[in-house]
Design a protein around this motif. Structure first.
Motif, PDB file in Angstrom:
ATOM      1  N   CYS A   1       0.814  -1.213   0.000  1.00  0.00           N
ATOM      2  CA  CYS A   1       0.000   0.000   0.000  1.00  0.00           C
ATOM      3  C   CYS A   1       0.853   1.272   0.000  1.00  0.00           C
ATOM      4  CB  CYS A   1      -0.925   0.009   1.212  1.00  0.00           C
ATOM      5  SG  CYS A   1      -2.146  -1.325   1.181  1.00  0.00           S
ATOM      6  N   LYS A   2       2.151   1.114   0.286  1.00  0.00           N
ATOM      7  CA  LYS A   2       3.019   2.288   0.277  1.00  0.00           C
ATOM      8  C   LYS A   2       3.339   2.742  -1.143  1.00  0.00           C
ATOM      9  CE  LYS A   2       5.163   1.079   4.676  1.00  0.00           C
ATOM     10  NZ  LYS A   2       6.420   0.775   5.404  1.00  0.00           N
ATOM     11  N   ARG A   3       3.346   1.778  -2.048  1.00  0.00           N
ATOM     12  CA  ARG A   3       3.562   2.113  -3.458  1.00  0.00           C
ATOM     13  C   ARG A   3       2.774   1.098  -4.270  1.00  0.00           C
ATOM     14  NH1 ARG A   3       9.566   2.990  -5.160  1.00  0.00           N
ATOM     15  NH2 ARG A   3       9.267   4.655  -3.634  1.00  0.00           N
ATOM     16  N   PRO A   4       1.560   1.426  -4.663  1.00  0.00           N
ATOM     17  CA  PRO A   4       0.686   0.465  -5.348  1.00  0.00           C
ATOM     18  C   PRO A   4       1.334  -0.116  -6.593  1.00  0.00           C
ATOM     19  CG  PRO A   4      -0.527   2.440  -4.733  1.00  0.00           C
ATOM     20  CD  PRO A   4       0.919   2.732  -4.493  1.00  0.00           C
ATOM     21  N   PRO A   5       1.047  -1.370  -6.887  1.00  0.00           N
ATOM     22  CA  PRO A   5       1.622  -2.006  -8.083  1.00  0.00           C
ATOM     23  C   PRO A   5       1.184  -1.271  -9.335  1.00  0.00           C
ATOM     24  CG  PRO A   5      -0.156  -3.337  -7.156  1.00  0.00           C
ATOM     25  CD  PRO A   5       0.134  -2.271  -6.162  1.00  0.00           C
ATOM     26  N   PRO A   6       2.070  -1.140 -10.318  1.00  0.00           N
ATOM     27  CA  PRO A   6       1.773  -0.311 -11.494  1.00  0.00           C
ATOM     28  C   PRO A   6       0.726  -0.900 -12.426  1.00  0.00           C
ATOM     29  CG  PRO A   6       3.887  -1.411 -11.737  1.00  0.00           C
ATOM     30  CD  PRO A   6       3.422  -1.687 -10.338  1.00  0.00           C
ATOM     31  N   THR A   7       0.622  -2.199 -12.496  1.00  0.00           N
ATOM     32  CA  THR A   7      -0.257  -2.787 -13.509  1.00  0.00           C
ATOM     33  C   THR A   7      -1.343  -3.669 -12.912  1.00  0.00           C
ATOM     34  OG1 THR A   7       1.325  -4.611 -13.787  1.00  0.00           O
ATOM     35  CG2 THR A   7       1.522  -2.749 -15.295  1.00  0.00           C
ATOM     36  N   LEU A   8      -1.018  -4.465 -11.896  1.00  0.00           N
ATOM     37  CA  LEU A   8      -1.995  -5.402 -11.369  1.00  0.00           C
ATOM     38  C   LEU A   8      -2.997  -4.701 -10.463  1.00  0.00           C
ATOM     39  CD1 LEU A   8       0.093  -8.566 -10.362  1.00  0.00           C
ATOM     40  CD2 LEU A   8      -1.370  -8.267 -12.352  1.00  0.00           C
TER      41      LEU A   8
END
Length: 252
Positions: A55-62
């Motif tokens: 949650c600190k850096r959301p996944p870019p694609t999924l």
């Protein structure tokens, strides 16, 4: 309509407390449940419990839903692709020494080693019979006529392999020592570590084993060898796995 909306609000209040498996089950109850359970907020809550850092850096694609479905459970084992070589391509060269004296030397084709022992000798122990009947994959050649090795002697073995499809050779065992000859088990074992191609730099620590199989004869000083077995039980337990392993050797 109002009743459905109120029920939907109840679901929205409950779903954040469910785990991923329960929320997945809710998606197949009805269309209303599915539409609500698809909300990324609920899946973000689930992923935050399992991987807080996500949650600190959301996944870019999924999406969070896809993330959970993909990585929450161990991946099922993938079927092994057909090997790129066959036993018809292979030839094995086996040499044994006793105290530096050559006592056995034979070239055997891959198909003969794969087919194993067709006519078992009568004088074999129940222990060896059980070993031969075991379903684990084995490559065994029958020694005809049998040869003898004196107990207490320094016995070594070398095995080379050649492949016809590339006209290259590889070393499987290089003067490996039979450290202990167990007359009670009617076997002697030697091993050496396989050398793999630089194309497979992360594969190591896999051994090739050679076993001498003894007849059940009443002689305390000499063992009568009727078979030679090669296996790669550290990593390969089927014919296809053995062929894949052999294909990755450092062929020269």
């Amino acid at each position: 309509m109002t009743r459905d909306r109120s029920f939907g609000e109840v679901l929205k209040a409950v779903f954040p407390f469910l785990d991923g498996d329960d929320l997945t089950s809710c998606m197949v109850v009805s269309r209303q449940w599915r539409d609500i359970a698809k909300d990324e907020y609920f899946w973000k809550c689930i992923c935050a419990k399992r991987w807080p850092s996500i949650c600190k850096r959301p996944p870019p694609t999924l999406s969070y839903h896809k993330l959970y479905q993909t990585f929450s459970k161990p991946a099922p084992p993938q079927p092994l692709l057909p090997p790129q070589i066959s036993f018809e391509d292979l030839e094995f060269y086996i040499d044994l020494w006793s105290e530096q004296q050559l006592i056995f030397s034979e070239a055997i084709s891959g198909p003969n080693l794969r087919n194993g022992i067709k006519n078992r000798p009568r004088d074999i122990s129940e222990i060896i019979t059980a070993h031969l009947d075991d379903p684990d994959y084995k490559m065994i050649m029958q020694v005809e006529p049998s040869f003898t090795i004196p107990l207490g002697h320094h016995i070594t073995v070398s095995v080379l392999a050649a492949r016809r499809d590339t006209n290259k050779m590889a070393c499987i065992l290089n003067r490996a020592v039979f450290d202990y000859i167990d007359s009670n088990a009617y076997r002697a074992l030697a091993y050496d570590y396989l050398n793999f191609s630089p194309a497979h730099p992360f594969i190591s620590g896999i051994r090739a084993w050679v076993s001498l199989l003894f007849l059940d004869v009443n002689n305390d000083n000499i063992m009568d060898v009727f078979g030679i077995e090669i296996d790669f039980c550290d990593a390969a337990s089927s014919e296809d796995e053995v062929l894949w392993l052999l294909d990755m050797l450092d062929w020269k």
